[in-house]
Design a protein around this motif. Structure first.
Motif, PDB file in Angstrom:
ATOM      1  N   MET A 103      16.269 122.137 -77.285  1.00 51.77           N
ATOM      2  CA  MET A 103      16.032 120.862 -77.953  1.00 51.77           C
ATOM      3  C   MET A 103      17.338 120.108 -78.191  1.00 51.77           C
ATOM      4  SD  MET A 103      12.891 120.648 -77.872  1.00 51.77           S
ATOM      5  CE  MET A 103      12.728 119.115 -78.731  1.00 51.77           C
ATOM      6  N   ILE A 104      18.410 120.820 -78.474  1.00 51.04           N
ATOM      7  CA  ILE A 104      19.706 120.159 -78.625  1.00 51.04           C
ATOM      8  C   ILE A 104      20.136 119.552 -77.290  1.00 51.04           C
ATOM      9  CG2 ILE A 104      22.166 120.579 -79.037  1.00 51.04           C
ATOM     10  CD1 ILE A 104      21.297 122.580 -81.223  1.00 51.04           C
ATOM     11  N   VAL A 105      19.971 120.303 -76.216  1.00 55.49           N
ATOM     12  CA  VAL A 105      20.339 119.793 -74.892  1.00 55.49           C
ATOM     13  C   VAL A 105      19.458 118.603 -74.510  1.00 55.49           C
ATOM     14  CG1 VAL A 105      20.339 120.355 -72.426  1.00 55.49           C
ATOM     15  CG2 VAL A 105      21.322 121.941 -74.068  1.00 55.49           C
ATOM     16  N   PHE A 106      18.143 118.721 -74.724  1.00 57.30           N
ATOM     17  CA  PHE A 106      17.238 117.617 -74.393  1.00 57.30           C
ATOM     18  C   PHE A 106      17.526 116.387 -75.247  1.00 57.30           C
ATOM     19  CE2 PHE A 106      13.787 120.747 -72.844  1.00 57.30           C
ATOM     20  CZ  PHE A 106      14.446 120.879 -71.638  1.00 57.30           C
ATOM     21  N   GLY A 107      17.854 116.596 -76.516  1.00 61.37           N
ATOM     22  CA  GLY A 107      18.214 115.473 -77.383  1.00 61.37           C
ATOM     23  C   GLY A 107      19.475 114.794 -76.917  1.00 61.37           C
ATOM     24  N   ALA A 108      20.433 115.579 -76.454  1.00 59.56           N
ATOM     25  CA  ALA A 108      21.673 115.004 -75.943  1.00 59.56           C
ATOM     26  C   ALA A 108      21.416 114.220 -74.659  1.00 59.56           C
ATOM     27  CB  ALA A 108      22.696 116.107 -75.682  1.00 59.56           C
ATOM     28  N   VAL A 109      20.564 114.760 -73.800  1.00 58.92           N
ATOM     29  CA  VAL A 109      20.230 114.046 -72.560  1.00 58.92           C
ATOM     30  C   VAL A 109      19.538 112.730 -72.898  1.00 58.92           C
ATOM     31  CG1 VAL A 109      18.753 114.126 -70.503  1.00 58.92           C
ATOM     32  CG2 VAL A 109      20.168 116.091 -71.111  1.00 58.92           C
ATOM     33  N   ALA A 110      18.616 112.761 -73.854  1.00 59.62           N
ATOM     34  CA  ALA A 110      17.919 111.530 -74.235  1.00 59.62           C
ATOM     35  C   ALA A 110      18.884 110.504 -74.807  1.00 59.62           C
ATOM     36  CB  ALA A 110      16.830 111.844 -75.249  1.00 59.62           C
ATOM     37  N   LEU A 111      19.808 110.960 -75.656  1.00 58.73           N
ATOM     38  CA  LEU A 111      20.780 110.035 -76.210  1.00 58.73           C
ATOM     39  C   LEU A 111      21.751 109.523 -75.150  1.00 58.73           C
ATOM     40  CD1 LEU A 111      21.581 111.738 -79.602  1.00 58.73           C
ATOM     41  CD2 LEU A 111      20.584 109.485 -79.296  1.00 58.73           C
ATOM     42  N   GLY A 112      21.996 110.344 -74.121  1.00 60.00           N
ATOM     43  CA  GLY A 112      22.905 109.920 -73.062  1.00 60.00           C
ATOM     44  C   GLY A 112      22.259 108.989 -72.050  1.00 60.00           C
ATOM     45  N   VAL A 113      20.976 109.180 -71.801  1.00 64.74           N
ATOM     46  CA  VAL A 113      20.274 108.373 -70.805  1.00 64.74           C
ATOM     47  C   VAL A 113      19.841 107.028 -71.396  1.00 64.74           C
ATOM     48  CG1 VAL A 113      18.189 108.256 -69.388  1.00 64.74           C
ATOM     49  CG2 VAL A 113      19.526 110.346 -69.452  1.00 64.74           C
ATOM     50  N   VAL A 120      31.517 104.785 -84.864  1.00 64.59           N
ATOM     51  CA  VAL A 120      31.387 105.531 -86.117  1.00 64.59           C
ATOM     52  C   VAL A 120      32.799 105.852 -86.581  1.00 64.59           C
ATOM     53  CG1 VAL A 120      30.479 107.618 -87.204  1.00 64.59           C
ATOM     54  CG2 VAL A 120      29.217 106.522 -85.343  1.00 64.59           C
ATOM     55  N   ASN A 121      33.277 105.120 -87.573  1.00 66.28           N
ATOM     56  CA  ASN A 121      34.646 105.278 -88.087  1.00 66.28           C
ATOM     57  C   ASN A 121      35.688 105.223 -86.982  1.00 66.28           C
ATOM     58  OD1 ASN A 121      33.914 105.430 -90.755  1.00 66.28           O
ATOM     59  ND2 ASN A 121      33.707 107.658 -90.719  1.00 66.28           N
ATOM     60  N   GLY A 122      35.539 104.292 -86.071  1.00 67.67           N
ATOM     61  CA  GLY A 122      36.501 104.099 -84.996  1.00 67.67           C
ATOM     62  C   GLY A 122      36.222 104.912 -83.746  1.00 67.67           C
ATOM     63  N   LEU A 123      35.297 105.849 -83.808  1.00 67.77           N
ATOM     64  CA  LEU A 123      34.936 106.670 -82.654  1.00 67.77           C
ATOM     65  C   LEU A 123      33.780 105.987 -81.923  1.00 67.77           C
ATOM     66  CD1 LEU A 123      35.553 109.458 -81.343  1.00 67.77           C
ATOM     67  CD2 LEU A 123      33.693 110.379 -82.739  1.00 67.77           C
ATOM     68  N   PRO A 124      33.953 105.705 -80.624  1.00 67.27           N
ATOM     69  CA  PRO A 124      32.865 105.055 -79.883  1.00 67.27           C
ATOM     70  C   PRO A 124      31.571 105.865 -79.989  1.00 67.27           C
ATOM     71  CG  PRO A 124      34.843 105.156 -78.538  1.00 67.27           C
ATOM     72  CD  PRO A 124      35.114 105.952 -79.777  1.00 67.27           C
ATOM     73  N   LEU A 125      30.454 105.169 -79.922  1.00 71.05           N
ATOM     74  CA  LEU A 125      29.159 105.795 -80.160  1.00 71.05           C
ATOM     75  C   LEU A 125      28.854 106.919 -79.174  1.00 71.05           C
ATOM     76  CD1 LEU A 125      27.088 105.459 -82.308  1.00 71.05           C
ATOM     77  CD2 LEU A 125      25.872 103.852 -80.871  1.00 71.05           C
ATOM     78  N   HIS A 126      29.191 106.744 -77.897  1.00 72.15           N
ATOM     79  CA  HIS A 126      28.946 107.803 -76.914  1.00 72.15           C
ATOM     80  C   HIS A 126      29.795 109.035 -77.204  1.00 72.15           C
ATOM     81  CE1 HIS A 126      25.967 106.162 -74.312  1.00 72.15           C
ATOM     82  NE2 HIS A 126      26.654 105.045 -74.111  1.00 72.15           N
ATOM     83  N   ALA A 127      31.033 108.841 -77.619  1.00 72.89           N
ATOM     84  CA  ALA A 127      31.883 109.976 -77.978  1.00 72.89           C
ATOM     85  C   ALA A 127      31.332 110.687 -79.211  1.00 72.89           C
ATOM     86  CB  ALA A 127      33.311 109.513 -78.223  1.00 72.89           C
ATOM     87  N   PHE A 128      30.825 109.927 -80.166  1.00 71.15           N
ATOM     88  CA  PHE A 128      30.224 110.534 -81.352  1.00 71.15           C
ATOM     89  C   PHE A 128      29.004 111.365 -80.985  1.00 71.15           C
ATOM     90  CE2 PHE A 128      27.081 110.530 -84.726  1.00 71.15           C
ATOM     91  CZ  PHE A 128      27.800 111.182 -85.715  1.00 71.15           C
ATOM     92  N   VAL A 129      28.186 110.873 -80.053  1.00 72.34           N
ATOM     93  CA  VAL A 129      26.999 111.613 -79.615  1.00 72.34           C
ATOM     94  C   VAL A 129      27.412 112.938 -78.971  1.00 72.34           C
ATOM     95  CG1 VAL A 129      25.094 111.599 -77.958  1.00 72.34           C
ATOM     96  CG2 VAL A 129      25.513 109.609 -79.406  1.00 72.34           C
ATOM     97  N   ILE A 130      28.471 112.918 -78.184  1.00 73.63           N
ATOM     98  CA  ILE A 130      28.965 114.153 -77.559  1.00 73.63           C
ATOM     99  C   ILE A 130      29.412 115.144 -78.632  1.00 73.63           C
ATOM    100  CG2 ILE A 130      30.803 115.118 -76.128  1.00 73.63           C
ATOM    101  CD1 ILE A 130      30.575 112.522 -74.434  1.00 73.63           C
ATOM    102  N   VAL A 131      30.170 114.662 -79.609  1.00 70.95           N
ATOM    103  CA  VAL A 131      30.632 115.537 -80.693  1.00 70.95           C
ATOM    104  C   VAL A 131      29.453 116.036 -81.521  1.00 70.95           C
ATOM    105  CG1 VAL A 131      31.970 115.587 -82.835  1.00 70.95           C
ATOM    106  CG2 VAL A 131      32.929 114.524 -80.789  1.00 70.95           C
ATOM    107  N   ALA A 172      20.233 103.983 -73.759  1.00 71.18           N
ATOM    108  CA  ALA A 172      21.331 103.313 -74.459  1.00 71.18           C
ATOM    109  C   ALA A 172      21.058 103.378 -75.960  1.00 71.18           C
ATOM    110  CB  ALA A 172      21.442 101.874 -73.999  1.00 71.18           C
ATOM    111  N   PRO A 173      22.038 103.850 -76.746  1.00 77.89           N
ATOM    112  CA  PRO A 173      21.808 104.073 -78.167  1.00 77.89           C
ATOM    113  C   PRO A 173      21.343 102.844 -78.927  1.00 77.89           C
ATOM    114  CG  PRO A 173      23.857 105.089 -77.520  1.00 77.89           C
ATOM    115  CD  PRO A 173      23.363 104.300 -76.353  1.00 77.89           C
ATOM    116  N   CYS A 174      21.925 101.717 -78.663  1.00 82.15           N
ATOM    117  CA  CYS A 174      21.577 100.518 -79.433  1.00 82.15           C
ATOM    118  C   CYS A 174      20.832  99.492 -78.586  1.00 82.15           C
ATOM    119  CB  CYS A 174      22.846  99.903 -80.020  1.00 82.15           C
ATOM    120  SG  CYS A 174      23.645 100.942 -81.231  1.00 82.15           S
ATOM    121  N   ALA A 175      19.962  99.957 -77.700  1.00 78.54           N
ATOM    122  CA  ALA A 175      19.230  99.044 -76.818  1.00 78.54           C
ATOM    123  C   ALA A 175      18.090  98.383 -77.562  1.00 78.54           C
ATOM    124  CB  ALA A 175      18.693  99.783 -75.607  1.00 78.54           C
TER     125      ALA A 175
END
Length: 128
Positions: free
Chosen positions: A113-123, A50-61, A125-128
């Motif tokens: 829900m924010i924490v669970f959403g982050a866990v789901a996005l982390g577990v 996302v604008n040069g930021l890797p997808l996993h880093a963007f999810v963390i932010v 793969a975003p573009c699987a």
């Protein structure tokens, strides 16, 4: 109404109470739009950043930024409920205490829900 109660009621302002009730839900909505929406959009066009930021880093932010106001809303609701309106006797104070209790539940749910959403996005793969 005693002067002490009046002082506490004035200190608990309308906007602080609104933030304590709705702040977590708004932060959760921002998290859903930013984390899930942007990830789905980026994946649908075949990119991995996302604008040069890797997808996993963007999810963390996109998780950390909304988590801060959600936690602040939870803390505000706790503060209002526990300290400012602990001995609420009047109708106005009881209503504000009820809203603070409602905010506690909603903000706790939003934080989870924010924490669970982050866990789901982390577990998953975003573009699987």
């Amino acid at each position: 109404m005693s002067t002490e109660t009046e002082r506490k009621t004035r200190r608990v302002g309308r906007w602080l109470l609104c933030f304590a009730v709705a702040g977590g839900a708004v932060a959760w909505a921002v998290h859903l739009l930013a984390a899930w929406g942007v990830v789905e959009l980026v994946c649908s066009i075949g990119r991995r950043d996302v604008n040069g930021l890797p997808l996993h880093a963007f999810v963390i932010v996109a998780t950390a930024v909304p988590a801060v106001p959600a936690a602040a809303a939870l803390a505000a609701a706790w503060r209002i409920w526990q300290h400012d309106l602990a001995g609420a006797t009047g109708r106005r104070e009881r209503r504000a205490r009820f809203l603070a209790e409602l905010g506690l539940g909603l903000d706790a749910l939003a934080c989870l829900m924010i924490v669970f959403g982050a866990v789901a996005l982390g577990v998953i793969a975003p573009c699987a």
